[in-house]
Design an enzyme around this catalytic site. Structure first.
Site, PDB file in Angstrom:
ATOM      1  N   GLU A   4      12.580  42.703  72.527  1.00 50.44           N
ATOM      2  CA  GLU A   4      12.944  44.094  72.820  1.00 50.44           C
ATOM      3  C   GLU A   4      13.150  44.273  74.330  1.00 50.44           C
ATOM      4  O   GLU A   4      14.125  44.871  74.782  1.00 50.44           O
ATOM      5  CB  GLU A   4      11.827  45.052  72.365  1.00 50.44           C
TER       6      GLU A   4
ATOM      7  N   HIS B 210      -2.324  73.359  64.424  1.00 52.51           N
ATOM      8  CA  HIS B 210      -1.327  74.071  63.622  1.00 52.51           C
ATOM      9  C   HIS B 210      -0.550  73.103  62.747  1.00 52.51           C
ATOM     10  O   HIS B 210       0.553  73.412  62.294  1.00 52.51           O
ATOM     11  CB  HIS B 210      -0.410  74.868  64.545  1.00 52.51           C
TER      12      HIS B 210
ATOM     13  N   GLU C  62      -4.900  46.806  67.757  1.00 53.21           N
ATOM     14  CA  GLU C  62      -4.439  45.430  68.013  1.00 53.21           C
ATOM     15  C   GLU C  62      -5.642  44.561  68.375  1.00 53.21           C
ATOM     16  O   GLU C  62      -5.638  43.356  68.145  1.00 53.21           O
ATOM     17  CB  GLU C  62      -3.383  45.395  69.128  1.00 53.21           C
TER      18      GLU C  62
ATOM     19  N   LYS D 221       4.592  40.297  80.068  1.00 55.59           N
ATOM     20  CA  LYS D 221       3.677  39.198  80.390  1.00 55.59           C
ATOM     21  C   LYS D 221       4.343  37.860  80.094  1.00 55.59           C
ATOM     22  O   LYS D 221       4.351  36.959  80.918  1.00 55.59           O
ATOM     23  CB  LYS D 221       2.397  39.373  79.568  1.00 55.59           C
TER      24      LYS D 221
ATOM     25  N   GLY E 146      -2.324  41.776  77.288  1.00 52.62           N
ATOM     26  CA  GLY E 146      -1.266  42.786  77.445  1.00 52.62           C
ATOM     27  C   GLY E 146      -1.789  44.206  77.396  1.00 52.62           C
ATOM     28  O   GLY E 146      -1.477  45.040  78.253  1.00 52.62           O
ATOM     29  N   ARG E 147      -2.619  44.509  76.401  1.00 53.31           N
ATOM     30  CA  ARG E 147      -3.078  45.892  76.235  1.00 53.31           C
ATOM     31  C   ARG E 147      -4.187  46.266  77.215  1.00 53.31           C
ATOM     32  O   ARG E 147      -4.690  47.385  77.184  1.00 53.31           O
ATOM     33  CB  ARG E 147      -3.522  46.126  74.784  1.00 53.31           C
TER      34      ARG E 147
ATOM     35  N   LYS F 232       7.686  39.226  63.854  1.00 52.12           N
ATOM     36  CA  LYS F 232       8.620  38.808  64.916  1.00 52.12           C
ATOM     37  C   LYS F 232       9.465  37.631  64.436  1.00 52.12           C
ATOM     38  O   LYS F 232      10.680  37.607  64.612  1.00 52.12           O
ATOM     39  CB  LYS F 232       7.843  38.349  66.163  1.00 52.12           C
TER      40      LYS F 232
HETATM   41  O1  F6P Z   1       3.779  41.919  70.052  1.00 56.34           O
HETATM   42  C1  F6P Z   1       2.560  42.259  70.591  1.00 56.34           C
HETATM   43  C2  F6P Z   1       2.518  42.034  72.067  1.00 56.34           C
HETATM   44  O2  F6P Z   1       2.337  40.703  72.343  1.00 56.34           O
HETATM   45  C3  F6P Z   1       1.440  42.879  72.703  1.00 56.34           C
HETATM   46  O3  F6P Z   1       0.199  42.311  72.585  1.00 56.34           O
HETATM   47  C4  F6P Z   1       1.948  43.003  74.094  1.00 56.34           C
HETATM   48  O4  F6P Z   1       1.312  44.032  74.774  1.00 56.34           O
HETATM   49  C5  F6P Z   1       3.408  43.259  73.828  1.00 56.34           C
HETATM   50  O5  F6P Z   1       3.707  42.459  72.706  1.00 56.34           O
HETATM   51  C6  F6P Z   1       4.345  42.943  74.955  1.00 56.34           C
HETATM   52  O6  F6P Z   1       4.275  41.609  75.340  1.00 56.34           O
HETATM   53  P1  F6P Z   1       4.917  41.127  76.694  1.00 56.34           P
HETATM   54  O7  F6P Z   1       4.236  41.842  77.813  1.00 56.34           O
HETATM   55  O8  F6P Z   1       4.701  39.654  76.738  1.00 56.34           O
HETATM   56  O9  F6P Z   1       6.379  41.465  76.662  1.00 56.34           O
END
Ligand code: F6P
Length: 532
Positions: A201, A370, A339, A195, A253-254, A499
């Protein structure tokens, strides 16, 4: 209302759930249907008085008004000044949805059409990689830009007739290395899903994928697509606007798998099945908007959740899908629920005076049986369990497997409720020939306290439409719980500090900065890493 519920709990907590079934109507009264989906919450300690009080709690929290505000495009995400309109992404009817006086639906539907055209081109081979038709798609994203499509891709594998999809999220190089190892760069397409298009990452993994592709592909940009709210950043990355699919800041995002973040899923299962997924979500929206609270599945799920966590004080809840293909659902729900509702400050900035959302965890059954079910049955903590199972599996030649799966699912909720008394355990031990102190000692280990609550969600079969309904059901449950708790379910400030500190530690780890301001533990760990 909270104190009424606490009082009810105080006076009812020791009674037997099983005894509540003396009322022949209990199952009918404490279960609810949406279409062919059935939610059974009769194996909880909730009775008519409790349900009334819970519904009153929701009413007094202003649920109806807040629900209207969310669907109406008001900026209910007050700490970020944003509307919350993931529901617009599945509004296939195109009913007007306005934000700041502008109907967002034409843009939403136009993006959906562009996605469909692109997905169809990828599937048909009209769009190709340097080496020909795309065989593999890598979605690089994390959190909401990964968990939704990754979970749904696995859930809907019987419907996949497009390229294989792979999901890379972790900055741990092991994640991308293992995916790239098996792929041909000339027939692979990379989707960078972020987003913000800044997540470290994702951008690190995207750069690694680009480098890998450049070893065999001349124009790597042509095999990249981007899903983001920031077109400037995707352009700076050299991804042609024709392969950039945007969404607005009112999609969290979620909550984003319904729009461009779902592109990999759409490529895998095709536009028609993706639309079925959207329409399932939309049908749950209509149910949530229109059904009375006491018959409204998202509201009921939330009220049961509030009862178990905030009133009974059970700190966790287990999500236990009896469906191997829902293996990533618990992880998906962990982000969605924790979250969203893991907050300690209420909307007005005051301290929350009640517990915030519970810890959510789980694994598919029967595997969990199990492993950790031991604690669920005999541990000292009560874990409310949320079972889910389809009446019918997809492996028609293996129907006997499915029958066993269902039998196990139903047996678990029965066992949790019934338990096994000391007398029953004694009888069993006596039948094995034990007597005296040894019989007593062995019997005590075989007692199941029982009276442990669970709910069960059943549906005919896991299809795209059904998955859409299930995901929307849980999304709205989170919303309802958030409203009752008085928190903002749509920000996530709690992820920021880590972060920032990670960015600050990076130069310290490589020795560019000394880290003198760090605590002794962090300095000690850095030193260990540097010397190994
Ligand atoms: O670090 C949390 C977060 O902002 C989430 O809310 C989001 O889904 C994820 O990182 C990824 O964010 P982006 O889509 O901006 O890379």
């Amino acid at each position: 209302m909270w104190s009424t519920l606490k009082d009810i709990h105080a006076t009812t907590k020791d009674r037997s759930i099983l005894d509540l079934f003396a009322d022949d109507d209990r199952f009918a009264t404490f279960s609810a249907r949406f279409g062919e989906m059935l939610f059974d919450y009769s194996k909880t300690n909730i009775d008519a008085t409790t349900l009334d009080a819970l519904v009153s709690l929701a009413e007094s929290a202003g649920l109806a008004e807040k629900r209207a505000a969310m669907f109406g495009g008001e900026k209910i995400n007050e700490t970020e000044g944003r509307a919350v309109l993931h529901t617009a992404l599945r509004n296939l009817s195109g009913r007007a949805v306005t934000v700041d006086g502008v109907d967002v639906m034409p843009e939403v539907l136009a993006t959906l059409s562009r996605m469909e055209a692109f997905a169809e081109d990828v599937r048909s081979g009209a769009y190709q990689g340097q080496g020909g038709k795309i065989t593999d798609v890598i979605n690089i994203g994390i959190g909401g830009s990964d968990l939704g499509p990754a979970m749904a891709y696995r859930a809907l594998s019987p419907f996949r007739d497009g390229p294989r999809c792979h999901y890379v999220s972790n900055v741990d190089g092991a994640d991308i290395a293992e995916v790239l190892a098996g792929l041909d760069p000339t027939t692979t397409m990379v989707i960078v899903a972020s987003k913000t298009f800044t997540t470290i990452e994702t951008m690190t993994n995207a750069a690694t994928a680009q480098k890998w592709m450049a070893e065999k592909v001349t124009d790597t940009g042509a095999q990249f697509a981007a899903l983001s709210s920031d077109p400037d950043k995707t352009a700076a990355w050299g991804i042609d606007a024709s392969r950039v699919f945007g969404f607005e800041d009112w999609v969290g995002g979620r909550y984003s798998m319904w729009g461009p973040i779902g592109l990999s899923l759409m490529i895998a299962i095709g536009a028609d099945d993706f639309r079925a997924f959207l329409s399932g979500g939309d049908s749950m929206d209509q149910h949530f908007l229109n059904a009375p609270f006491a018959e409204n599945l998202p509201v009921l799920l939330a009220l049961v959740g509030i009862w178990h966590n905030q009133i009974c004080g059970y700190p966790t809840r287990a999500v236990l899908p009896y469906d191997q293909r829902l293996g990533r659902l618990p992880a998906y729900l962990q982000q969605l629920e924790m979250e969203s509702n893991g907050k300690r400050v209420s909307m007005d900035g005051g301290d929350l005076t009640i517990a915030s959302g519970p810890i959510v965890w789980g694994e598919p059954g029967t595997n969990g049986q199990h492993a950790f079910y031991q604690l669920i049955h005999q541990g000292t903590q009560v874990v409310p369990c949320e079972f889910m199972v389809a009446a019918k599996g997809h492996e028609s030649a293996l129907a006997h497997h499915h029958q066993l799966l269902v039998a196990n699912c139903l047996a678990q909720s029965e066992a949790l409720m019934r338990g096994r008394s000391l007398d029953e355990a004694r009888t069993r031990m006596a039948a094995k020939g034990l007597t005296g102190d040894e019989l007593e000692r062995q019997a005590r280990h075989r007692v199941f306290p029982g009276n442990r609550p669970s709910t069960t969600l059943v549906y005919p079969q896991l299809t795209p439409e059904r998955l859409g309904q299930i995901i929307a059901l849980y999304e709205h449950r989170v919303f309802v719980e958030g409203v009752i708790l008085g928190i903002n379910s749509y920000d996530q400030w709690g992820v920021e500090l880590g972060k920032e500190l990670a960015l600050a530690l990076d130069p310290i780890l490589v020795g560019k900065e000394d880290g003198a301001d760090k605590d002794a533990s962090t300095r000690g760990l850095v030193s260990y890493i540097q010397t190994h």
